[in-house]
Design a protein around this motif. Structure first.
Motif, PDB file in Angstrom:
ATOM      1  N   UNK A 195      52.405  29.932 -27.929  1.00 15.33           N
ATOM      2  CA  UNK A 195      53.605  30.511 -27.829  1.00 15.33           C
ATOM      3  C   UNK A 195      54.482  30.504 -28.944  1.00 15.33           C
ATOM      4  N   UNK A 196      54.439  29.709 -29.988  1.00 17.23           N
ATOM      5  CA  UNK A 196      55.185  29.783 -31.236  1.00 17.23           C
ATOM      6  C   UNK A 196      54.866  30.919 -32.034  1.00 17.23           C
ATOM      7  N   UNK A 197      53.619  31.096 -32.101  1.00 20.24           N
ATOM      8  CA  UNK A 197      52.876  32.248 -32.987  1.00 20.24           C
ATOM      9  C   UNK A 197      53.283  33.737 -32.471  1.00 20.24           C
ATOM     10  N   UNK A 198      52.897  33.802 -30.964  1.00 18.73           N
ATOM     11  CA  UNK A 198      53.436  34.863 -30.334  1.00 18.73           C
ATOM     12  C   UNK A 198      54.908  35.303 -30.588  1.00 18.73           C
ATOM     13  N   UNK A 199      55.656  34.500 -30.448  1.00 22.64           N
ATOM     14  CA  UNK A 199      57.162  34.378 -30.510  1.00 22.64           C
ATOM     15  C   UNK A 199      57.546  35.076 -31.949  1.00 22.64           C
ATOM     16  N   UNK A 200      56.918  34.597 -33.023  1.00 24.60           N
ATOM     17  CA  UNK A 200      57.096  35.190 -34.227  1.00 24.60           C
ATOM     18  C   UNK A 200      56.529  36.678 -34.472  1.00 24.60           C
ATOM     19  N   UNK A 201      55.463  36.689 -33.779  1.00 17.42           N
ATOM     20  CA  UNK A 201      54.763  38.162 -33.790  1.00 17.42           C
ATOM     21  C   UNK A 201      55.831  39.168 -33.145  1.00 17.42           C
ATOM     22  N   UNK A 202      56.282  38.674 -31.812  1.00 18.32           N
ATOM     23  CA  UNK A 202      57.284  39.554 -31.306  1.00 18.32           C
ATOM     24  C   UNK A 202      58.363  39.898 -31.878  1.00 18.32           C
ATOM     25  N   UNK A 203      58.872  38.864 -32.650  1.00 22.08           N
ATOM     26  CA  UNK A 203      60.025  39.087 -33.576  1.00 22.08           C
ATOM     27  C   UNK A 203      59.928  40.143 -34.727  1.00 22.08           C
ATOM     28  N   UNK A 204      58.641  40.125 -35.322  1.00 25.69           N
ATOM     29  CA  UNK A 204      58.275  41.001 -36.184  1.00 25.69           C
ATOM     30  C   UNK A 204      58.157  42.423 -35.792  1.00 25.69           C
ATOM     31  N   UNK A 205      57.425  42.527 -34.452  1.00 24.91           N
ATOM     32  CA  UNK A 205      57.354  43.737 -34.112  1.00 24.91           C
ATOM     33  C   UNK A 205      58.679  44.497 -33.616  1.00 24.91           C
ATOM     34  N   UNK A 206      59.601  43.631 -33.141  1.00 20.72           N
ATOM     35  CA  UNK A 206      60.974  44.162 -32.894  1.00 20.72           C
ATOM     36  C   UNK A 206      61.647  44.780 -34.131  1.00 20.72           C
ATOM     37  N   UNK A 207      61.530  43.932 -35.105  1.00 17.26           N
ATOM     38  CA  UNK A 207      62.189  44.203 -36.563  1.00 17.26           C
ATOM     39  C   UNK A 207      61.577  45.540 -37.167  1.00 17.26           C
ATOM     40  N   UNK A 208      60.441  45.615 -36.892  1.00 16.90           N
ATOM     41  CA  UNK A 208      59.525  46.899 -37.483  1.00 16.90           C
ATOM     42  C   UNK A 208      59.384  48.060 -36.448  1.00 16.90           C
ATOM     43  N   UNK A 209      60.217  48.013 -35.494  1.00 20.83           N
ATOM     44  CA  UNK A 209      60.161  48.949 -34.414  1.00 20.83           C
ATOM     45  C   UNK A 209      58.784  49.457 -34.067  1.00 20.83           C
TER      46      UNK A 209
END
Length: 222
Positions: free
Chosen positions: A76-90
């Protein structure tokens, strides 16, 4: 991939730590892009088993705007970090996130390719590994490529060259001893012959090595 291995600080520091733990780590997204561009089209779906914080998905998504991605990650912690990056990079609209082990992924899907780097040594036992690779294979169109980076030991669980490289990139003797013990006692990393049989039993008829850096090898299986 049956339990969360990366949590808290271990997940948060992942991107910083990996280049100093895996020789050639930074080359893998570039090589994966090269291998896939010559095998799949401009419009494609790529499944990433053990997506982590996006080391493969983000550079590939930026390079190929016509590709969409299925990200499977049990932490969960890893995929949350991924989710944040994806949002920041559109990039979020092109990536579907699934917080679960690959083995439990049952969605009907026929992807054009898959990537699975540095995961299978966490899956213990030949039967479980076979099930893991079969789960990936079942998401793919026939003869579609799987790009995967594996830890493949030789005569010793950790080669002297790998230990020397770890010293060269700044690890102390204590660090190297701890790393070696973790690999030897905590991982289930098959030697090449055993790994080849497992991959074949998982539904991939052939595997071609395209990359090697000390004890790590990159394969294209299909």
């Amino acid at each position: 991939m049956t339990k969360q291995l990366f949590r808290g600080e271990h997940a948060a520091s992942y991107d910083f730590r990996m280049p100093k733990l895996v020789p050639g780590y930074g080359l893998m997204p570039e090589l994966a892009l090269t291998m896939l561009r010559t095998r799949i089209g401009e419009k494609a779906t790529v499944l990433v088993a053990g997506a982590g914080t996006g080391a493969e998905i983000i550079p590939l998504a930026q390079a190929e705007p016509g590709w969409s991605f299925i990200a499977i990650e049990p932490s969960q912690d890893m995929i949350s970090l991924l989710d944040t990056k994806l949002n920041e990079l559109s990039l979020k609209d092109r990536v579907s996130l699934y917080n679960q082990p690959m083995e439990t992924f049952t969605r009907e899907l026929k992807a054009d390719a898959a990537i699975c780097n540095l995961v299978s040594h966490f899956v213990r036992g030949d039967s479980a590994k076979t099930h893991f690779f079969r789960a990936i294979n079942q998401t793919l169109k026939p003869a579609s490529p799987l790009i995967h980076l594996e830890y493949v030991p030789g005569a010793e669980p950790v080669s002297p060259e790998y230990k020397e490289w770890a010293h060269q990139v700044g690890h102390s003797e204590t660090d190297v001893k701890q790393m070696s013990a973790r690999i030897a006692n905590g991982w289930d990393a098959p030697a090449f012959d055993r790994l080849s049989k497992i991959i074949q039993a998982g539904g991939f008829k052939e595997s071609t090595e395209f990359f090697r850096a000390l004890d790590y090898r990159g394969f294209l299986s299909r």
